[in-house]
Motif scaffolding. Sequence first.
Motif, PDB file in Angstrom:
ATOM      1  N   SER A  92     -16.259   2.223   7.269  1.00  0.00           N
ATOM      2  CA  SER A  92     -15.011   1.627   7.415  1.00  0.00           C
ATOM      3  C   SER A  92     -14.463   3.308   8.748  1.00  0.00           C
ATOM      4  O   SER A  92     -14.208   4.013   8.233  1.00  0.00           O
ATOM      5  CB  SER A  92     -14.081   1.509   6.533  1.00  0.00           C
ATOM      6  OG  SER A  92     -13.943   3.121   6.494  1.00  0.00           O
ATOM      7  N   GLN A 114     -11.640  -1.930  -6.355  1.00  0.00           N
ATOM      8  CA  GLN A 114     -11.923  -0.127  -7.363  1.00  0.00           C
ATOM      9  C   GLN A 114     -10.778   0.689  -7.544  1.00  0.00           C
ATOM     10  O   GLN A 114      -9.794  -0.385  -6.994  1.00  0.00           O
ATOM     11  CB  GLN A 114     -12.147   0.327  -5.663  1.00  0.00           C
ATOM     12  CG  GLN A 114     -12.783   1.666  -5.399  1.00  0.00           C
ATOM     13  CD  GLN A 114     -13.083   2.144  -3.857  1.00  0.00           C
ATOM     14  OE1 GLN A 114     -12.519   1.843  -2.506  1.00  0.00           O
ATOM     15  NE2 GLN A 114     -13.560   3.394  -3.764  1.00  0.00           N
ATOM     16  N   LEU A 133      -9.342   5.904  -1.726  1.00  0.00           N
ATOM     17  CA  LEU A 133      -9.588   4.712  -1.832  1.00  0.00           C
ATOM     18  C   LEU A 133     -10.352   4.020  -0.373  1.00  0.00           C
ATOM     19  O   LEU A 133     -10.058   3.218   0.823  1.00  0.00           O
ATOM     20  CB  LEU A 133      -8.374   3.334  -2.658  1.00  0.00           C
ATOM     21  CG  LEU A 133      -9.382   3.732  -3.222  1.00  0.00           C
ATOM     22  CD1 LEU A 133      -9.659   4.371  -4.578  1.00  0.00           C
ATOM     23  CD2 LEU A 133      -7.912   2.075  -4.014  1.00  0.00           C
ATOM     24  N   TYR A 134      -8.623   5.510   0.532  1.00  0.00           N
ATOM     25  CA  TYR A 134      -8.711   4.650   1.987  1.00  0.00           C
ATOM     26  C   TYR A 134     -10.015   5.646   2.594  1.00  0.00           C
ATOM     27  O   TYR A 134     -10.039   4.877   3.977  1.00  0.00           O
ATOM     28  CB  TYR A 134      -7.569   5.998   2.873  1.00  0.00           C
ATOM     29  CG  TYR A 134      -6.978   5.588   3.961  1.00  0.00           C
ATOM     30  CD1 TYR A 134      -5.916   4.458   4.334  1.00  0.00           C
ATOM     31  CD2 TYR A 134      -7.102   6.383   4.489  1.00  0.00           C
ATOM     32  CE1 TYR A 134      -5.873   4.563   5.604  1.00  0.00           C
ATOM     33  CE2 TYR A 134      -6.817   6.458   6.020  1.00  0.00           C
ATOM     34  CZ  TYR A 134      -6.200   5.428   6.634  1.00  0.00           C
ATOM     35  OH  TYR A 134      -5.398   5.350   7.660  1.00  0.00           O
ATOM     36  N   VAL A 170     -11.446  -3.560   0.443  1.00  0.00           N
ATOM     37  CA  VAL A 170     -10.544  -2.469   0.031  1.00  0.00           C
ATOM     38  C   VAL A 170     -10.026  -1.541   1.544  1.00  0.00           C
ATOM     39  O   VAL A 170      -8.915  -1.475   1.552  1.00  0.00           O
ATOM     40  CB  VAL A 170     -11.799  -1.865  -0.725  1.00  0.00           C
ATOM     41  CG1 VAL A 170     -10.831  -0.370  -0.225  1.00  0.00           C
ATOM     42  CG2 VAL A 170     -11.635  -2.150  -1.647  1.00  0.00           C
ATOM     43  N   ALA A 171     -11.553  -2.048   2.099  1.00  0.00           N
ATOM     44  CA  ALA A 171     -11.344  -0.804   4.011  1.00  0.00           C
ATOM     45  C   ALA A 171      -9.790  -1.719   4.121  1.00  0.00           C
ATOM     46  O   ALA A 171      -8.582  -1.310   5.098  1.00  0.00           O
ATOM     47  CB  ALA A 171     -11.961  -0.659   4.829  1.00  0.00           C
ATOM     48  N   ARG A 210       1.316  -1.336  -0.153  1.00  0.00           N
ATOM     49  CA  ARG A 210       0.060  -0.310  -0.024  1.00  0.00           C
ATOM     50  C   ARG A 210       0.708   1.499  -0.058  1.00  0.00           C
ATOM     51  O   ARG A 210       0.413   2.198  -0.376  1.00  0.00           O
ATOM     52  CB  ARG A 210      -0.656  -0.275   1.227  1.00  0.00           C
ATOM     53  CG  ARG A 210      -1.663   1.156   1.366  1.00  0.00           C
ATOM     54  CD  ARG A 210      -2.373   1.653   2.463  1.00  0.00           C
ATOM     55  NE  ARG A 210      -0.847   1.694   3.398  1.00  0.00           N
ATOM     56  CZ  ARG A 210      -1.750   2.679   4.637  1.00  0.00           C
ATOM     57  NH1 ARG A 210      -2.574   2.556   5.449  1.00  0.00           N
ATOM     58  NH2 ARG A 210      -0.025   2.849   5.498  1.00  0.00           N
ATOM     59  N   PRO A 251     -13.848   3.703   1.486  1.00  0.00           N
ATOM     60  CA  PRO A 251     -13.719   2.330   0.515  1.00  0.00           C
ATOM     61  C   PRO A 251     -14.431   1.480   0.078  1.00  0.00           C
ATOM     62  O   PRO A 251     -15.906   1.653   0.531  1.00  0.00           O
ATOM     63  CB  PRO A 251     -13.172   1.193   1.742  1.00  0.00           C
ATOM     64  CG  PRO A 251     -13.205   1.830   3.049  1.00  0.00           C
ATOM     65  CD  PRO A 251     -13.178   3.553   2.666  1.00  0.00           C
TER      66      PRO A 251
END
Length: 341
Positions: free
Chosen positions: A267, A210, A217-218, A226-227, A190, A221
């Motif tokens: 998230s 995604q 994205l962070y 993704v999270a 990452r 998510p």
Amino acid sequence: MSKYFPGNPRPALRMVSLELGRGAVLALLGESGSGKTTLLRMVAGFEQPTSGSISLAGSLLSSPQRTTPPEERGVGMVFQDTALLPHLTILQNVSFGLRKLPERERRRRAEQTLELVHIADVRDRYPHEVSGGQAQRAAIGRALAPRPALLLFDEPFNNLDPVLKWDMLHELRTVLSETAATALFVTHDRDEAFTVADSIALLHRGRIAQVGDAEVLYARPASAFVARYLGAVNLIPVWRQGATWVSALGELPVAAPFQYAGVDAVSVRPWQLRIDQGDHSPGVAGTIEGVRFMGEYREIRVRMDNASGLRDLTVHVSALCGCRPGSRVRVTLAQAAASNR
């Protein structure tokens, strides 16, 4: 675009669609087996799509019916192992892809490139006579020198020690910016993707989970996968209350929750929570179960009281915090959590 390999009914890539603008850097991020290297090899011309097509600057490169050979694509590639030719000097390696140019122009371009990647002082050495970082700079220079329409990086810094790797990542980001190069950068890390890329495509089991810039994205998510892939996270159940989403921690102004364990969830990163000690503090009650020193911060694991409906939560606090296991605390949503959503 999809890719099946003979004898395997499961596709290596399924319905992948990406567009990369001129001068942009896109990271293909994902775990081993997610399909990111297969996608890179298809763009390079080493694999052919089972369905769909690949185009570069309006020209068709690959389809199930035809494919342009790798050497005719105008694509440069940097491998993990550098793949430098051992019998050629660093200068000769960087010059290798310039054989169609006149000798004077070939040497001038190669020397300019060596200056750009900061290894002009080792131009006359052979690959075995330079350090790992210098060899990787030479590999990047060799790919840059022909001025390709697209650069491909296949986890190029995996073999470098951590300090050198981060120096190289920042240098690469600078070089790509200075040359306005268009690039695809494959990684499972990452932080590498965040450092070098303008945007990220996160792959999971051959699909794009995604795509977007790192912050999107962070902070937003599209799924639990993704999270979790992008860092430590708390998955908090939410429910509708009028026009807003709420949780046991209070109101959460989210863009869109995702499904997790059969319920709507969002998230919340550990740094988006805060803890206070004392029964009369605001927030949801719990007990500290574990404390880990992580250098810049302490990671606190809190077992929430059953009445809250929450499971264990992870909270990041100052490294100076004197938190101890067994302490009773109350957890609240930090102000920053609302402003980041």
